[in-house]
Design a protein around this motif. Structure first.
Motif, PDB file in Angstrom:
ATOM      1  N   UNK A  70      38.066 -28.226 -73.563  1.00  0.00           N
ATOM      2  CA  UNK A  70      37.178 -29.358 -73.251  1.00  0.00           C
ATOM      3  C   UNK A  70      37.281 -29.730 -71.772  1.00  0.00           C
ATOM      4  N   UNK A  71      38.496 -29.689 -71.226  1.00  0.00           N
ATOM      5  CA  UNK A  71      38.680 -29.977 -69.799  1.00  0.00           C
ATOM      6  C   UNK A  71      37.955 -28.936 -68.951  1.00  0.00           C
ATOM      7  N   UNK A  72      38.034 -27.665 -69.343  1.00  0.00           N
ATOM      8  CA  UNK A  72      37.346 -26.614 -68.598  1.00  0.00           C
ATOM      9  C   UNK A  72      35.836 -26.788 -68.630  1.00  0.00           C
ATOM     10  N   UNK A  73      35.291 -27.133 -69.774  1.00  0.00           N
ATOM     11  CA  UNK A  73      33.845 -27.356 -69.873  1.00  0.00           C
ATOM     12  C   UNK A  73      33.439 -28.579 -69.052  1.00  0.00           C
ATOM     13  N   UNK A  74      34.260 -29.609 -69.078  1.00  0.00           N
ATOM     14  CA  UNK A  74      33.971 -30.805 -68.277  1.00  0.00           C
ATOM     15  C   UNK A  74      33.968 -30.471 -66.791  1.00  0.00           C
ATOM     16  N   UNK A 118      33.237 -36.716 -53.286  1.00  0.00           N
ATOM     17  CA  UNK A 118      34.257 -37.691 -53.660  1.00  0.00           C
ATOM     18  C   UNK A 118      34.199 -38.004 -55.157  1.00  0.00           C
ATOM     19  N   UNK A 119      32.992 -38.173 -55.683  1.00  0.00           N
ATOM     20  CA  UNK A 119      32.860 -38.443 -57.123  1.00  0.00           C
ATOM     21  C   UNK A 119      33.266 -37.221 -57.939  1.00  0.00           C
ATOM     22  N   UNK A 124      37.067 -35.170 -61.636  1.00  0.00           N
ATOM     23  CA  UNK A 124      37.924 -34.040 -62.007  1.00  0.00           C
ATOM     24  C   UNK A 124      39.370 -34.503 -62.179  1.00  0.00           C
ATOM     25  N   UNK A 125      39.833 -35.360 -61.292  1.00  0.00           N
ATOM     26  CA  UNK A 125      41.206 -35.868 -61.381  1.00  0.00           C
ATOM     27  C   UNK A 125      41.381 -36.745 -62.614  1.00  0.00           C
ATOM     28  N   UNK A 126      40.403 -37.605 -62.887  1.00  0.00           N
ATOM     29  CA  UNK A 126      40.486 -38.425 -64.101  1.00  0.00           C
ATOM     30  C   UNK A 126      40.507 -37.552 -65.351  1.00  0.00           C
ATOM     31  N   UNK A 127      39.731 -36.477 -65.350  1.00  0.00           N
ATOM     32  CA  UNK A 127      39.718 -35.568 -66.486  1.00  0.00           C
ATOM     33  C   UNK A 127      41.076 -34.920 -66.715  1.00  0.00           C
ATOM     34  N   UNK A 128      41.744 -34.533 -65.628  1.00  0.00           N
ATOM     35  CA  UNK A 128      43.071 -33.928 -65.742  1.00  0.00           C
ATOM     36  C   UNK A 128      44.079 -34.940 -66.268  1.00  0.00           C
ATOM     37  N   UNK A 129      44.006 -36.161 -65.772  1.00  0.00           N
ATOM     38  CA  UNK A 129      44.934 -37.205 -66.240  1.00  0.00           C
ATOM     39  C   UNK A 129      44.716 -37.479 -67.728  1.00  0.00           C
ATOM     40  N   UNK A 130      43.477 -37.571 -68.147  1.00  0.00           N
ATOM     41  CA  UNK A 130      43.190 -37.822 -69.563  1.00  0.00           C
ATOM     42  C   UNK A 130      43.673 -36.656 -70.422  1.00  0.00           C
ATOM     43  N   UNK A 131      43.442 -35.424 -69.954  1.00  0.00           N
ATOM     44  CA  UNK A 131      43.915 -34.255 -70.702  1.00  0.00           C
ATOM     45  C   UNK A 131      45.442 -34.247 -70.783  1.00  0.00           C
TER      46      UNK A 131
END
Length: 187
Positions: A70-74, A118-119, A124-131
């Motif tokens: 899911x992180x990769x698709x995001x 920047x967005x 991407x960073x938020x996605x990694x933290x959530x994962x």
């Protein structure tokens, strides 16, 4: 719902302690984001480091492949938005508005991304933290045969990037500034 619930205020009209706390956390977070804006290399280096830590964690624990998929698709979705123009030239008619130049003598218009850098970095960073947070909960560790997920992701990546590159070639835009012609002002 009382009148103080929606604005984070208590019944007496004063800000509640919880509301003040979360407002302050939001302000500090935004301040750190604002301070990090000019440090392009450090932001991406920290994100890559977090990605490496996440991948090592998933490898050592031998699980959470659905979360990683899911992180990769995001991230692929973010990357495609980063490569795409803000206004899709395929949706515009000839006289509908601004378009990308298609001939050498047309007026130069800068490439404006659908998702600014920047967005892109922030999401991407938020996605990694959530994962990473998801890897602390066993409920997200769904047993799957991971090689199939890898093959699905590779196929999805290839098909999506092929379509994006064809779109770039058809409408003659390049989303990167490296290699573009620059004009120096003569004085």
């Amino acid at each position: 719902m009382s009148e103080g619930d929606s604005a984070g205020e208590s019944i007496h009209g004063k800000p509640s302690v919880v509301g003040v706390f979360f407002t302050r956390i939001g302000q500090v977070y935004q301040s750190w984001l604002d301070k990090s804006t000019p440090f392009y290399t450090m932001r991406w280096a920290s994100t890559l480091l977090m990605t490496a830590v996440y991948m090592i964690r998933v490898y050592i624990l031998q699980g959470w492949y659905i979360v990683t998929y899911a992180l990769g698709i995001y991230h692929l979705n973010l990357f495609i938005a980063f490569l795409s123009p803000k206004v899709d030239p395929s949706l515009l008619d000839e006289d509908d508005g601004p378009a990308l130049p298609t001939k050498q003598n047309e007026e130069f218009r800068p490439f404006i991304r659908r998702l600014p850098e920047f967005k892109f970095w922030h999401s991407a960073t938020k996605g990694i933290v959530i994962a990473m947070v998801c890897t602390f909960f066993e409920a997200f560790n769904v047993p799957v045969f991971w090689p199939i997920l890898v093959m699905y992701f590779i196929m999805l990546f290839c098909i999506t990037m092929k379509r994006q590159i064809k779109h770039m070639i058809k409408y003659r835009y390049l989303p990167f500034t490296h290699g573009k012609r620059t004009y120096k002002e003569e004085t």
